[in-house]
Design an enzyme around this catalytic site. Structure first.
Site, short mmCIF file in Angstrom:
data_model
loop_
_atom_site.label_atom_id
_atom_site.label_comp_id
_atom_site.label_asym_id
_atom_site.label_seq_id
_atom_site.Cartn_x
_atom_site.Cartn_y
_atom_site.Cartn_z
N ASP A 291 0.87 -1.16 0.00
CA ASP A 291 0.00 0.00 0.00
C ASP A 291 0.92 1.23 0.00
O ASP A 291 2.11 1.11 0.29
CB ASP A 291 -0.89 -0.02 1.24
N ASP B 188 -0.03 5.14 1.06
CA ASP B 188 -0.21 6.07 2.18
C ASP B 188 -0.28 5.31 3.50
O ASP B 188 -1.10 4.41 3.66
CB ASP B 188 -1.47 6.90 1.97
#
Length: 177
Positions: A7, A9
């Site tokens: 991922d 953020d």
């Protein structure tokens, strides 16, 4: 192929409830760039799967998102590594797409790109939806305590989820295994 799916953020860079809207707001988390470079140098193929609903909400443009991703590429390259692939969902929560995590569309795109099954592929996230999207495709979920990770840790995580302080700790674990 040794593939890992990250991922963005809260895993690679600081997260913001107000969204990361510019290159100036895109701030790498300590150790994350080095972790990606170390994985890459050790033969891992590094892919990123990221929800970016700020596009649909009008908070930033596709051009700005590409500039943030270019910054990520540049920083990892400066450390002697590489990001092999970035896939993002540009949709908002109510758009009815199949790529917004916790749905697995981004993971399906990555699997199709490399023509591989994702069984056992490590996926690293800081939110439950990151882990659920990967687990639905057979990935091995890794939760990091950065970003929203500390809040996520108390939730009903997918079976077999491994928990680490940050991406650097995940990288060290994988490189020592």
């Amino acid at each position: 192929m040794k593939l890992i799916i990250l991922d963005r953020d809260g895993v690679i860079n600081e997260d913001s409830d107000a969204f990361v809207k510019s290159v100036d707001e895109w701030i790498p988390l300590p150790g994350s760039i080095d972790a990606i470079a170390r994985l890459s140098q050790a033969g891992w193929t590094v892919a990123v799967a990221t929800n970016q609903s700020g596009l649909a909400r009008g908070y930033f443009s596709e051009q700005t998102l590409q500039a943030m991703h270019q910054r990520l590429h540049d920083l990892v390259t400066q450390q002697g590594g590489r990001i092999d692939l970035i896939r993002h969902c540009p949709h908002g929560p109510d758009d009815g797409c199949d790529c917004r995590k916790p749905l697995s569309g981004l993971f399906q795109q990555i699997a199709a790109h490399y023509a591989v099954a994702l069984d056992g592929v490590p996926t690293v996230g800081d939110s439950l939806r990151d882990l659920q999207a990967g687990a639905a495709m057979g990935c091995q979920p890794y939760l990091v305590r950065t970003g929203k990770g500390r809040m996520t840790e108390g939730k009903d995580l997918p079976a077999g989820t491994r928990v680490f302080d940050d991406l650097a700790a995940v990288a060290s674990y994988l490189l020592e295994s």
